[in-house]
Design a protein around this motif. Structure first.
Motif, PDB file in Angstrom:
ATOM      1  N   MET A   4     -11.235  -7.886  33.860  1.00  0.00           N
ATOM      2  CA  MET A   4      -9.764  -7.796  33.326  1.00  0.00           C
ATOM      3  C   MET A   4      -9.239  -6.266  33.743  1.00  0.00           C
ATOM      4  O   MET A   4     -10.120  -5.232  34.026  1.00  0.00           O
ATOM      5  N   ARG A   5      -8.031  -6.019  33.398  1.00  0.00           N
ATOM      6  CA  ARG A   5      -7.400  -4.873  33.603  1.00  0.00           C
ATOM      7  C   ARG A   5      -6.738  -4.739  32.258  1.00  0.00           C
ATOM      8  O   ARG A   5      -6.328  -5.436  31.349  1.00  0.00           O
ATOM      9  N   PHE A   6      -6.634  -3.475  31.873  1.00  0.00           N
ATOM     10  CA  PHE A   6      -5.860  -2.993  30.504  1.00  0.00           C
ATOM     11  C   PHE A   6      -4.987  -2.021  30.831  1.00  0.00           C
ATOM     12  O   PHE A   6      -5.295  -0.734  31.427  1.00  0.00           O
ATOM     13  N   ARG A   7      -3.774  -2.161  30.494  1.00  0.00           N
ATOM     14  CA  ARG A   7      -2.806  -1.086  30.706  1.00  0.00           C
ATOM     15  C   ARG A   7      -2.651  -0.020  29.560  1.00  0.00           C
ATOM     16  O   ARG A   7      -2.292  -0.439  28.430  1.00  0.00           O
ATOM     17  N   SER A  20     -12.217  -3.047  33.707  1.00  0.00           N
ATOM     18  CA  SER A  20     -13.223  -3.534  33.132  1.00  0.00           C
ATOM     19  C   SER A  20     -13.663  -4.801  33.948  1.00  0.00           C
ATOM     20  O   SER A  20     -13.150  -5.711  33.962  1.00  0.00           O
ATOM     21  N   PRO A  21     -14.983  -4.799  33.966  1.00  0.00           N
ATOM     22  CA  PRO A  21     -15.729  -6.010  34.793  1.00  0.00           C
ATOM     23  C   PRO A  21     -16.090  -7.118  33.549  1.00  0.00           C
ATOM     24  O   PRO A  21     -16.452  -8.295  33.950  1.00  0.00           O
ATOM     25  N   SER A  22     -15.741  -6.893  32.269  1.00  0.00           N
ATOM     26  CA  SER A  22     -15.967  -7.898  31.248  1.00  0.00           C
ATOM     27  C   SER A  22     -14.604  -7.869  30.411  1.00  0.00           C
ATOM     28  O   SER A  22     -14.003  -6.842  30.130  1.00  0.00           O
ATOM     29  N   LEU A  23     -14.650  -8.949  29.451  1.00  0.00           N
ATOM     30  CA  LEU A  23     -13.529  -8.916  28.599  1.00  0.00           C
ATOM     31  C   LEU A  23     -13.907  -8.365  27.106  1.00  0.00           C
ATOM     32  O   LEU A  23     -13.295  -8.081  26.312  1.00  0.00           O
ATOM     33  N   VAL A  24     -15.048  -7.506  27.273  1.00  0.00           N
ATOM     34  CA  VAL A  24     -15.372  -6.839  25.996  1.00  0.00           C
ATOM     35  C   VAL A  24     -14.448  -5.759  25.553  1.00  0.00           C
ATOM     36  O   VAL A  24     -14.229  -5.638  24.316  1.00  0.00           O
ATOM     37  N   VAL A  25     -13.557  -5.333  26.303  1.00  0.00           N
ATOM     38  CA  VAL A  25     -12.736  -4.401  26.164  1.00  0.00           C
ATOM     39  C   VAL A  25     -11.849  -5.006  24.903  1.00  0.00           C
ATOM     40  O   VAL A  25     -11.320  -4.128  24.025  1.00  0.00           O
ATOM     41  N   LYS A  26     -11.508  -6.205  24.819  1.00  0.00           N
ATOM     42  CA  LYS A  26     -10.827  -6.779  23.790  1.00  0.00           C
ATOM     43  C   LYS A  26     -11.371  -6.696  22.515  1.00  0.00           C
ATOM     44  O   LYS A  26     -10.504  -6.684  21.469  1.00  0.00           O
ATOM     45  N   GLU A  27     -12.740  -6.485  22.454  1.00  0.00           N
ATOM     46  CA  GLU A  27     -13.340  -6.320  20.915  1.00  0.00           C
ATOM     47  C   GLU A  27     -13.154  -4.773  20.602  1.00  0.00           C
ATOM     48  O   GLU A  27     -13.583  -4.415  19.419  1.00  0.00           O
ATOM     49  N   HIS A  28     -12.789  -3.925  21.572  1.00  0.00           N
ATOM     50  CA  HIS A  28     -12.811  -2.606  21.154  1.00  0.00           C
ATOM     51  C   HIS A  28     -11.160  -1.999  21.022  1.00  0.00           C
ATOM     52  O   HIS A  28     -11.246  -0.796  20.564  1.00  0.00           O
ATOM     53  N   LEU A  29     -10.521  -2.446  21.614  1.00  0.00           N
ATOM     54  CA  LEU A  29      -8.968  -2.056  21.755  1.00  0.00           C
ATOM     55  C   LEU A  29      -8.090  -3.605  21.439  1.00  0.00           C
ATOM     56  O   LEU A  29      -8.543  -4.384  21.499  1.00  0.00           O
ATOM     57  N   ARG A  30      -6.719  -3.073  20.974  1.00  0.00           N
ATOM     58  CA  ARG A  30      -5.843  -3.943  20.673  1.00  0.00           C
ATOM     59  C   ARG A  30      -4.784  -3.845  21.473  1.00  0.00           C
ATOM     60  O   ARG A  30      -4.238  -2.397  21.454  1.00  0.00           O
ATOM     61  N   VAL A  31      -3.975  -4.422  21.851  1.00  0.00           N
ATOM     62  CA  VAL A  31      -2.479  -4.676  22.422  1.00  0.00           C
ATOM     63  C   VAL A  31      -1.556  -4.112  21.260  1.00  0.00           C
ATOM     64  O   VAL A  31      -1.720  -4.748  20.374  1.00  0.00           O
ATOM     65  N   GLY A  32      -0.795  -3.091  21.769  1.00  0.00           N
ATOM     66  CA  GLY A  32       0.065  -2.320  20.799  1.00  0.00           C
ATOM     67  C   GLY A  32      -0.763  -1.275  19.763  1.00  0.00           C
ATOM     68  O   GLY A  32      -0.069  -0.406  19.002  1.00  0.00           O
ATOM     69  N   LEU A  48     -16.957   0.152  28.136  1.00  0.00           N
ATOM     70  CA  LEU A  48     -17.280   0.035  29.331  1.00  0.00           C
ATOM     71  C   LEU A  48     -18.759   0.053  29.566  1.00  0.00           C
ATOM     72  O   LEU A  48     -19.150  -0.464  30.461  1.00  0.00           O
ATOM     73  N   ASN A  49     -19.554   0.953  28.646  1.00  0.00           N
ATOM     74  CA  ASN A  49     -20.740   0.759  28.945  1.00  0.00           C
ATOM     75  C   ASN A  49     -21.451  -0.549  28.641  1.00  0.00           C
ATOM     76  O   ASN A  49     -22.525  -1.100  29.143  1.00  0.00           O
ATOM     77  N   ILE A  50     -20.834  -1.384  27.610  1.00  0.00           N
ATOM     78  CA  ILE A  50     -21.336  -2.598  27.333  1.00  0.00           C
ATOM     79  C   ILE A  50     -21.074  -3.432  28.574  1.00  0.00           C
ATOM     80  O   ILE A  50     -21.916  -4.115  28.977  1.00  0.00           O
ATOM     81  N   ALA A  51     -19.858  -3.376  29.304  1.00  0.00           N
ATOM     82  CA  ALA A  51     -19.481  -4.144  30.492  1.00  0.00           C
ATOM     83  C   ALA A  51     -20.362  -3.731  31.520  1.00  0.00           C
ATOM     84  O   ALA A  51     -20.875  -4.563  32.205  1.00  0.00           O
ATOM     85  N   GLU A  94      -4.461  -7.853  31.071  1.00  0.00           N
ATOM     86  CA  GLU A  94      -4.544  -8.368  32.177  1.00  0.00           C
ATOM     87  C   GLU A  94      -5.686  -9.144  32.705  1.00  0.00           C
ATOM     88  O   GLU A  94      -6.569  -8.348  32.918  1.00  0.00           O
ATOM     89  N   GLU A  95      -5.753 -10.482  32.689  1.00  0.00           N
ATOM     90  CA  GLU A  95      -6.957 -11.150  32.952  1.00  0.00           C
ATOM     91  C   GLU A  95      -6.875 -11.694  34.379  1.00  0.00           C
ATOM     92  O   GLU A  95      -5.742 -12.063  34.838  1.00  0.00           O
TER      93      GLU A  95
END
Length: 95
Positions: A4-7, A20-32, A48-51, A94-95
């Motif tokens: 995924m990518r995150f802006r 990020s090579p993993s969707l795990v970012v969604k567990e640590h950041l939120r849009v907005g 990113l270390n988990i990813a 962005e997935e």
């Protein structure tokens, strides 16, 4: 492995697309979400270390793209650390 990518928007108004090579970012950041630079860095460091570890488990090597992205985020956060009112905003996933 779904990447995924995150802006994000840095405190100076510069937008950046992060990887990020993993969707795990969604567990640590939120849009907005809006984070002070040290908190944003801490959340990204964990995600990113988990990813990267997930890539290690699956392919036998750490994810250099995730670790490189983390290094860029560390540099960006260092520029704004200690500035009153500085916030890093998450604009989109962005997935």
């Amino acid at each position: 492995m779904p990447e995924m990518r995150f802006r994000i928007l840095w405190p100076d108004g510069v937008a950046e697309t992060c990887y990020s090579p993993s969707l795990v970012v969604k567990e640590h950041l939120r849009v907005g979400g809006s984070y002070e630079p040290p908190e944003f860095l801490a959340r990204c460091r964990v995600a990113l270390n988990i990813a990267s570890d997930r890539v290690q488990e699956k392919y036998g090597h750490a994810c250099s793209l995730a670790l490189g992205q983390l290094a860029r985020i560390e540099e960006g956060c260092a520029k704004f650390a200690g500035r009153p009112g500085a916030r890093v905003s998450v604009e989109a996933f962005e997935e």
